[in-house]
Motif scaffolding. Structure first.
Motif, PDB file in Angstrom:
ATOM      1  N   LEU A   1       0.818  -1.213   0.000  1.00 43.65           N
ATOM      2  CA  LEU A   1       0.000   0.000   0.000  1.00 43.65           C
ATOM      3  C   LEU A   1       0.852   1.264   0.000  1.00 43.65           C
ATOM      4  O   LEU A   1       0.396   2.318  -0.443  1.00 43.65           O
ATOM      5  CB  LEU A   1      -0.957  -0.006   1.203  1.00 43.65           C
ATOM      6  N   ALA A   2       2.059   1.190   0.523  1.00 41.33           N
ATOM      7  CA  ALA A   2       2.915   2.379   0.546  1.00 41.33           C
ATOM      8  C   ALA A   2       3.646   2.582  -0.772  1.00 41.33           C
ATOM      9  O   ALA A   2       4.299   3.601  -0.971  1.00 41.33           O
ATOM     10  CB  ALA A   2       3.926   2.276   1.686  1.00 41.33           C
ATOM     11  N   SER A   3       3.531   1.609  -1.667  1.00 38.25           N
ATOM     12  CA  SER A   3       4.265   1.695  -2.925  1.00 38.25           C
ATOM     13  C   SER A   3       3.635   2.741  -3.840  1.00 38.25           C
ATOM     14  O   SER A   3       2.419   2.760  -4.050  1.00 38.25           O
ATOM     15  CB  SER A   3       4.258   0.320  -3.607  1.00 38.25           C
ATOM     16  N   ASP A   4       4.476   3.588  -4.399  1.00 37.00           N
ATOM     17  CA  ASP A   4       3.980   4.587  -5.352  1.00 37.00           C
ATOM     18  C   ASP A   4       3.221   3.926  -6.493  1.00 37.00           C
ATOM     19  O   ASP A   4       2.218   4.443  -6.974  1.00 37.00           O
ATOM     20  CB  ASP A   4       5.157   5.380  -5.937  1.00 37.00           C
ATOM     21  N   ALA A   5       3.714   2.769  -6.928  1.00 39.60           N
ATOM     22  CA  ALA A   5       3.098   2.105  -8.069  1.00 39.60           C
ATOM     23  C   ALA A   5       1.657   1.688  -7.764  1.00 39.60           C
ATOM     24  O   ALA A   5       0.801   1.652  -8.650  1.00 39.60           O
ATOM     25  CB  ALA A   5       3.924   0.876  -8.447  1.00 39.60           C
ATOM     26  N   VAL A   6       1.383   1.384  -6.512  1.00 36.07           N
ATOM     27  CA  VAL A   6       0.028   0.926  -6.146  1.00 36.07           C
ATOM     28  C   VAL A   6      -0.848   2.095  -5.712  1.00 36.07           C
ATOM     29  O   VAL A   6      -1.933   2.318  -6.250  1.00 36.07           O
ATOM     30  CB  VAL A   6       0.112  -0.123  -5.008  1.00 36.07           C
ATOM     31  N   SER A   7      -0.358   2.839  -4.750  1.00 42.93           N
ATOM     32  CA  SER A   7      -1.232   3.835  -4.112  1.00 42.93           C
ATOM     33  C   SER A   7      -0.925   5.272  -4.504  1.00 42.93           C
ATOM     34  O   SER A   7      -1.638   6.188  -4.102  1.00 42.93           O
ATOM     35  CB  SER A   7      -1.100   3.708  -2.588  1.00 42.93           C
ATOM     36  N   GLY A   8       0.120   5.478  -5.263  1.00 43.46           N
ATOM     37  CA  GLY A   8       0.502   6.849  -5.565  1.00 43.46           C
ATOM     38  C   GLY A   8       1.296   7.475  -4.442  1.00 43.46           C
ATOM     39  O   GLY A   8       1.549   8.680  -4.471  1.00 43.46           O
ATOM     40  N   GLY A   9       1.658   6.688  -3.446  1.00 42.67           N
ATOM     41  CA  GLY A   9       2.471   7.196  -2.338  1.00 42.67           C
ATOM     42  C   GLY A   9       1.763   8.259  -1.543  1.00 42.67           C
ATOM     43  O   GLY A   9       0.569   8.149  -1.239  1.00 42.67           O
ATOM     44  N   ALA A  10       2.502   9.330  -1.243  1.00 42.95           N
ATOM     45  CA  ALA A  10       1.970  10.372  -0.372  1.00 42.95           C
ATOM     46  C   ALA A  10       0.722  11.028  -0.960  1.00 42.95           C
ATOM     47  O   ALA A  10      -0.195  11.419  -0.231  1.00 42.95           O
ATOM     48  CB  ALA A  10       3.039  11.424  -0.133  1.00 42.95           C
ATOM     49  N   ALA A  11       0.684  11.164  -2.280  1.00 47.64           N
ATOM     50  CA  ALA A  11      -0.434  11.884  -2.904  1.00 47.64           C
ATOM     51  C   ALA A  11      -1.709  11.052  -2.935  1.00 47.64           C
ATOM     52  O   ALA A  11      -2.799  11.604  -3.054  1.00 47.64           O
ATOM     53  CB  ALA A  11      -0.051  12.291  -4.318  1.00 47.64           C
ATOM     54  N   GLY A  12      -1.599   9.743  -2.821  1.00 50.36           N
ATOM     55  CA  GLY A  12      -2.772   8.883  -2.935  1.00 50.36           C
ATOM     56  C   GLY A  12      -3.300   8.879  -4.364  1.00 50.36           C
ATOM     57  O   GLY A  12      -2.638   9.349  -5.301  1.00 50.36           O
ATOM     58  N   ARG A  13      -4.473   8.323  -4.540  1.00 50.45           N
ATOM     59  CA  ARG A  13      -5.076   8.280  -5.883  1.00 50.45           C
ATOM     60  C   ARG A  13      -6.537   8.703  -5.806  1.00 50.45           C
ATOM     61  O   ARG A  13      -7.234   8.399  -4.841  1.00 50.45           O
ATOM     62  CB  ARG A  13      -5.002   6.865  -6.464  1.00 50.45           C
ATOM     63  N   SER A  14      -6.975   9.380  -6.856  1.00 47.77           N
ATOM     64  CA  SER A  14      -8.375   9.759  -6.948  1.00 47.77           C
ATOM     65  C   SER A  14      -9.056   8.857  -7.967  1.00 47.77           C
ATOM     66  O   SER A  14      -8.541   8.668  -9.072  1.00 47.77           O
ATOM     67  CB  SER A  14      -8.517  11.217  -7.386  1.00 47.77           C
ATOM     68  N   ALA A  15     -10.187   8.305  -7.571  1.00 48.14           N
ATOM     69  CA  ALA A  15     -10.878   7.355  -8.447  1.00 48.14           C
ATOM     70  C   ALA A  15     -11.510   8.093  -9.618  1.00 48.14           C
ATOM     71  O   ALA A  15     -12.095   9.166  -9.440  1.00 48.14           O
ATOM     72  CB  ALA A  15     -11.946   6.615  -7.654  1.00 48.14           C
ATOM     73  N   PRO A  16     -11.385   7.515 -10.824  1.00 47.17           N
ATOM     74  CA  PRO A  16     -12.138   8.084 -11.954  1.00 47.17           C
ATOM     75  C   PRO A  16     -13.643   7.974 -11.684  1.00 47.17           C
ATOM     76  O   PRO A  16     -14.082   7.224 -10.813  1.00 47.17           O
ATOM     77  CB  PRO A  16     -11.727   7.206 -13.130  1.00 47.17           C
ATOM     78  N   ARG A  17     -14.420   8.694 -12.464  1.00 49.65           N
ATOM     79  CA  ARG A  17     -15.876   8.724 -12.263  1.00 49.65           C
ATOM     80  C   ARG A  17     -16.486   7.354 -12.578  1.00 49.65           C
ATOM     81  O   ARG A  17     -16.327   6.852 -13.707  1.00 49.65           O
ATOM     82  CB  ARG A  17     -16.449   9.771 -13.213  1.00 49.65           C
ATOM     83  N   PRO A  18     -17.155   6.721 -11.627  1.00 52.54           N
ATOM     84  CA  PRO A  18     -17.764   5.411 -11.923  1.00 52.54           C
ATOM     85  C   PRO A  18     -19.042   5.566 -12.755  1.00 52.54           C
ATOM     86  O   PRO A  18     -19.885   6.418 -12.451  1.00 52.54           O
ATOM     87  CB  PRO A  18     -18.079   4.853 -10.531  1.00 52.54           C
ATOM     88  N   GLU A  19     -19.165   4.734 -13.773  1.00 52.30           N
ATOM     89  CA  GLU A  19     -20.360   4.796 -14.638  1.00 52.30           C
ATOM     90  C   GLU A  19     -20.813   3.384 -14.965  1.00 52.30           C
ATOM     91  O   GLU A  19     -19.996   2.471 -15.093  1.00 52.30           O
ATOM     92  CB  GLU A  19     -20.029   5.506 -15.953  1.00 52.30           C
ATOM     93  N   ILE A  20     -22.112   3.217 -15.082  1.00 51.86           N
ATOM     94  CA  ILE A  20     -22.668   1.969 -15.603  1.00 51.86           C
ATOM     95  C   ILE A  20     -23.597   2.335 -16.748  1.00 51.86           C
ATOM     96  O   ILE A  20     -24.559   3.092 -16.549  1.00 51.86           O
ATOM     97  CB  ILE A  20     -23.430   1.188 -14.515  1.00 51.86           C
TER      98      ILE A  20
END
Lengths: 668, 431
Positions: free
Chosen positions: A455-474
């Motif tokens: 979870l601390a890996s930049d590749a997974v979580s984006g590191g300190a910045a975290g990640r913002s989910a794209p807009r979910p659509e169905i």
């Protein structure tokens, strides 16, 4: 001298910290079968009181509501302060045992976990309220041991680190001798092994408990006082030192003081060596995406699991069977009706409440899914797993990463949940051989490793910045939670979460009612008897963990789309303790307990109803009250709120509605 | 068991017997550090102090206490949580608010009220705080400490400016509607790297806590050093570390020219003592929090001698530092026991800088008005700090920084001596 030897010696201080706390944990467990998650927190309070007394001569009382301070002496000497700390620690340990853990002597292991967590929360709040400081820069503390450097085998170690390591070894030797040869030590061992037998011999388990807890708290207090110059002292980090200490205690089998000390020193030194190898300028073997700190935490975990699995049996011994005492798990009834009724109420709330109310419903719904995961693993199968947050984190970040790669929302959800199920099942593999409190500690250690490594890996979580989910659509229909102004926390995302919870609850209810659920309960009740009845215990456990992980993954995915930015901090391993405790409070053995836990969650429906949506200006000791509530629930209401309600409802008392009791333990 | 009871009694007697005292080591019962208010700034004449400070131009001729319907401003902070509680940040702001309302006439005669929202150390709590202030239609929200930063997202989506505080979340430094008057750890890391390069260091080790903004700042410092051709060894340590010695030993093992330690204040003592014990000859850099008197006095001059720290304001050569004097006097008068040392200085500055903007907008400011006014700041005075320019270009990739500039100071005989002038860390990071 080689650089590697120097790196090993550099880890002596860290290892001494782990060992000194680990020995106290073993003492508590050996004498009262309690894995005391509040061990470092107790030591923390004693240390704060000691350092305060050393400067002011005041006794700072740990009971909120009583006067904060009692002035004892003008300017105490070092000897006076140390004796003060010793007596205070002994008294505190004795009181904690008499008031809390004496009453849980015959309770379920989970109840003791919950009580120790409640104690931890209470002590953190006591320290925060009674020892307010504005950062580490404004408090002076005079160390007990000298901090001068000494050269040892060509490298530099400070005297206090060396002395602490030697003290840890000395204490382990003394305790080993004491438990093996002294009358009191033998009595404590006898009492822990067979309480009734000990009683027949005239040994009072309560007195033994008082002695052991007093001694363990003295050890914990002394350890935290001595490690203060090494590890610092803070209500946020010091109590968590119990996590690495637990790893050492586990390697010592929660029984051996000597092995625990060796393991503690070994873990500290191994972590130092790993760091040294990883950060050397010529260290090209480490891939850039792998967090160095995670590697430090993960390697000892792998060793621990290997050792435990190797020396554990597929089936528990008779004592292990007797340890299981969980509340009855009622057969879910009228599931469709409940799902429709609660769903309709929540939908009504989503479309009529304000933004904070809608947020509360969304938070509670997701938390209830996470708690269902605990109900399956712990309430139905009797396995205490503390990896729920780590698994949820994997699913949450996977869903975001997949959507960033343009995967459709539903595909991302299904794939992320599937990965969480797979990882969760693999993580739970030790559960086929390790059980009870050992499993709880192993899964907590695994969760810490996942947190640091994945979870601390930049590749997974984006590191300190975290990640913002794209807009979910169905099918082009926007399901995102965010909107401008008071329209934020849109009801349609709340509806998505409710559908998730409804499906999860219905699925769990169905499993509980069919043969799978009965197998789980049989395993929970008595693994040996279940195996004798033809149930594949390992398979049943892994199946339950797969379901539990699926639910944790679903909660993680729903969380990912409910927040503006998903940070690794949202899935800290230690947070699993809170989820488990809240589920216990709600009622760990039933679906209703998970729903109640969801309502109680911070920032959930209850907070929103009280106008306290996790965003407060409150000065009151809320956490202290939460801690006391957990302790009281562990002692008085083992079935949690839902169990208590069932007991009080007249309808529930009729013979028809009584759940078919599964024998909870074999008779003695 | 009877013997055990006897032992307890013996110990109790020992306590009574040992209740002797020792000489007062520091001249008082409390060991807390305090800063004496400058004689130039008397508590009974704070307005005169304010006139001499950077706020001077905002003070009307004869200010009277503010009355009427208060203007509500939000503040987001982490308090009352086991994961860390920072009430001093909001206490400093409340002291500033009391001073402004009682002695400076508030905002055109209208009092200001700061409502503090506690995140409870959770993403949900942070989100709720942001939403609460959006719905309350506040013109601005002050920052405290918010590790998660979800509130900043919510505020930015609704055009509400997030102003000042301790920038620990990435949103607080990256959001287009956030405005910061502290360089945070990023400013410190770049200033240290710059100084090391200027001192011709060819090999540098960076020891840093592997979490959040500190890890990100360490990477920014690494980039500056590598661009200058230096060899860099990155030595992270986990949040829950039992002992910094392992990391420090790994850092000094390769005989670097400089060692940069980026640690939270709880790691200061261990870092200073650890490097001193290891006897490194490398130039040592520590964040300004580690220069707090109580820390430096505890570790002793030997551990701090020659170490370099970052500060966010010039070290006064004489006794007169009007902004600092005013801060100390206001905290002494309105701080309700708040220790003036600590991070409260940053939030105090944040409020005063916001107050400057609000005064320019009149008694009924709006969120968009505050944002526009902040964006147009170019070389505006910043309370006890470097002039502020919020053109979103002061620090690469961190548009929220309005005044990231740093000053370095070297410790000599327990006293900090300023090294050179302001360092424009933004342009250095930009390369």
């Amino acid at each position: 001298m080689s650089s590697s030897l120097g790196a090993l010696l550099a880890g002596l201080g860290g290892g001494a910290v782990i060992a000194s706390l680990g020995v106290g944990l073993v003492l508590t467990y050996r004498s009262s079968n309690v894995v005391n998650f509040a061990h470092a927190a107790l030591g923390m309070y004693v240390a704060y009181a000691y350092f305060d007394f050393r400067e002011t001569g005041d006794l700072v009382l740990p009971v909120l509501g009583l006067p904060a301070r009692v002035h004892l002496v003008p300017r105490p000497t070092l000897a006076t302060a140390l004796v003060f700390a010793l007596v205070l620690a002994a008294a505190l340990g004795a009181v904690v045992y008499l008031v809390i853990f004496r009453l849980l002597r015959t309770g379920a292991p989970l109840a003791r976990v919950v009580a120790s967590l409640g104690l931890l929360l209470y002590l953190q709040e006591v320290v925060r309220v009674r020892f307010p400081v504005a950062g580490a820069g404004v408090v002076r503390r005079r160390p007990v041991l000298p901090t001068a450097p000494v050269r040892l085998l060509g490298t530099v170690v400070t005297v206090n680190r060396l002395a602490l390591a030697l003290l840890a070894v000395a204490v382990a030797v003394v305790l080993t001798v004491f438990f093996r040869f002294s009358a009191l030590g033998l009595a404590i061992r006898a009492g822990a092994a067979n309480e009734k037998g000990a009683l027949l011999l005239g040994i009072s388990p309560n007195r033994l408990g008082v002695v052991s807890w007093a001694a363990a708290t003295v050890l914990g207090g002394a350890a935290v006082i001595l490690i203060e110059p090494i590890s610092g002292l803070s209500p946020s980090t010091t109590p968590l030192l119990v996590v690495p200490a637990l790893a050492a205690a586990l390697l010592g089998g929660l029984r051996s003081f000597a092995l625990t000390t060796v393991a503690g020193l070994g873990i500290g030194m191994a972590q130092s060596l790993i760091l040294d190898l990883a950060v050397r300028p010529d260290a090209t073997w480490l891939p850039g995406w792998l967090p160095t700190t995670g590697l430090q935490q993960a390697v000892p975990v792998v060793v621990i699991i290997g050792v435990l699995v190797r020396r554990s049996d597929v089936l528990p011994d008779r004592r292990g069977v007797l340890a299981q005492r969980l509340p009855p798990s009622p057969t879910p009834r009228h599931v469709t009706g409940w799902v429709v009724a609660i769903g309709a109420l929540a939908i009504w709330g989503l479309w009529t409440a304000g933004a904070s109310g809608r947020h509360g419903i969304i938070v509670s719904t997701i938390a209830a899914v996470g708690s269902l995961s605990v109900v399956v693993a712990t309430g139905y199968v009797g396995q205490i797993s503390l990896a729920v947050q780590a698994i949820a984190g994997i699913a949450g970040f996977t869903a975001i990463r997949l959507m960033e790669q343009r995967a459709p929302f539903l595909v991302a959800v299904v794939a992320a949940v599937a990965l969480a199920t797979l990882v969760g099942t693999l993580v739970s593999w030790p559960a086929t051989r390790v059980r009870g409190m050992s499993l709880a500690v192993v899964t907590l250690a695994v969760a810490v490793a996942i947190e640091g490594l994945v979870l601390a890996s930049d590749a997974v979580s984006g590191g300190a910045a975290g990640r913002s989910a794209p807009r979910p659509e169905i099918f082009g229909w926007d399901l995102s939670v965010g909107a401008v102004g008071a329209a934020n926390f849109r009801p349609r995302y709340g509806a998505v979460c409710l559908v998730g919870l409804g499906l999860a609850a219905a699925g769990v209810a169905n499993l509980r009612r069919n043969r799978t659920g009965l197998r789980w309960l049989a395993v929970r009740s008595n693994e040996r008897a279940a195996a004798a009845a033809g149930i594949e215990v390992a398979r049943a456990k892994l199946g339950a963990f797969a379901v539990s992980s699926l639910l944790a993954g679903l909660a993680g995915v729903l969380t990912a789309f409910a927040v503006t930015t998903l940070s690794p901090n949202s899935f800290m391993a230690i947070g699993a303790l809170v989820i488990v405790a809240l589920t216990y409070l709600g009622g760990v053995a039933g679906i209703s307990g998970a729903l109640i836990a969801g309502v109680l969650t911070q920032g959930g429906v209850l907070s929103a109803l009280g106008g306290d949506s996790g965003a407060t200006t409150g000065e009151g000791p809320v956490l202290a009250l939460s801690g006391i509530a957990l302790i009281v629930a562990a002692i008085l209401v083992p079935g949690g709120i839902s169990g208590a309600v069932r007991a009080w409802l007249p309808a529930a008392r009729s013979p028809q509605s009584q759940p078919r009791r599964v024998p909870q333990e074999s008779s003695r | 068991m009877r013997r055990f009871t006897t032992c307890i009694a013996v110990v109790a007697v020992m306590v009574l017997g040992l209740s002797c005292s020792e000489a007062d080591p520091g001249g008082g019962a409390t060991q807390r550090s305090t800063i004496a208010t400058s004689e130039l700034c008397r508590a009974d004449d704070l307005v005169a102090c304010a006139r001499r400070s950077s706020l001077g131009e905002l003070i009307v001729e004869s200010p009277t206490p503010a009355t009427g319907d208060p203007l509500v401003i939000g503040m987001i902070n982490q308090e009352n949580t086991p994961a860390g509680s920072y009430p001093e940040l909001s206490q400093a702001v409340q002291a500033a608010v009391s001073f402004v309302n009682e002695q400076l006439g508030g905002l055109a005669g209208r009092p200001i009220r700061v409502e503090v929202c506690n995140t409870g150390f959770s993403a949900e709590g942070s989100t709720d705080c942001g939403q609460k202030f959006v719905e309350a239609r506040v013109p601005a929200v002050l920052g405290g400490i918010d590790v998660f930063g979800n509130a900043v997202d919510v505020l930015a989506a609704n055009g509400v400016p997030y102003v000042g505080g301790i920038p620990v979340s990435m949103q607080s430094v990256r959001s287009d509607n956030s405005f910061q008057w502290s360089g945070g750890t990023w400013g410190a890391a770049v200033a240290f790297a710059h100084h090391a390069v200027e001192a011709h260091a060819t090999s540098v080790s960076i020891v840093y806590g592997d979490f959040g903004s500190i890890a990100d700042a360490a990477k920014v410092g690494e980039a500056v050093l590598k661009r200058a051709g230096a060899t860099v060894q990155m030595v992270p340590y986990p949040v829950l570390t039992t002992d910094l010695t392992a990391a420090l030993s790994a850092a000094v093992g390769s005989d670097h020219d400089a060692v940069i330690v980026l640690a939270a204040d709880t790691g200061c003592r261990a870092g200073l003592e650890g490097l001193a014990a290891l006897g490194t000859r490398a130039t040592r850099y520590f964040t300004g929090a580690c220069a707090a008197p109580s820390i430096t006095e505890q570790v002793g001059n030997a551990a701090t001698e020659g170490a370099i720290f970052n500060v966010e304001g010039p070290i006064p050569k004489g006794v007169d530092d009007p902004d600092r004097d005013l801060y100390n006097a206001v905290v002494a008068r309105y701080g309700d026991g708040l220790n003036p040392i600590g991070a409260g200085t940053v939030t105090f500055r944040s409020f005063m800088n916001l107050y400057r903007v609000l005064v320019g907008l009149g008694a009924d400011p709006t969120a968009s008005g505050v944002s526009t006014a902040l964006r147009s700041q170019a070389g505006a005075p910043s309370f006890d700090g470097h002039a502020s320019t919020c053109d979103r270009k002061q620090f690469p990739a961190l548009p929220a920084m309005c005044a990231p500039q740093q000053i370095l100071a070297r410790m000599h005989n327990g006293q900090l001596a300023q090294i050179g002038d302001w360092i424009d860390v933004g342009s250095i990071a930009r390369g």
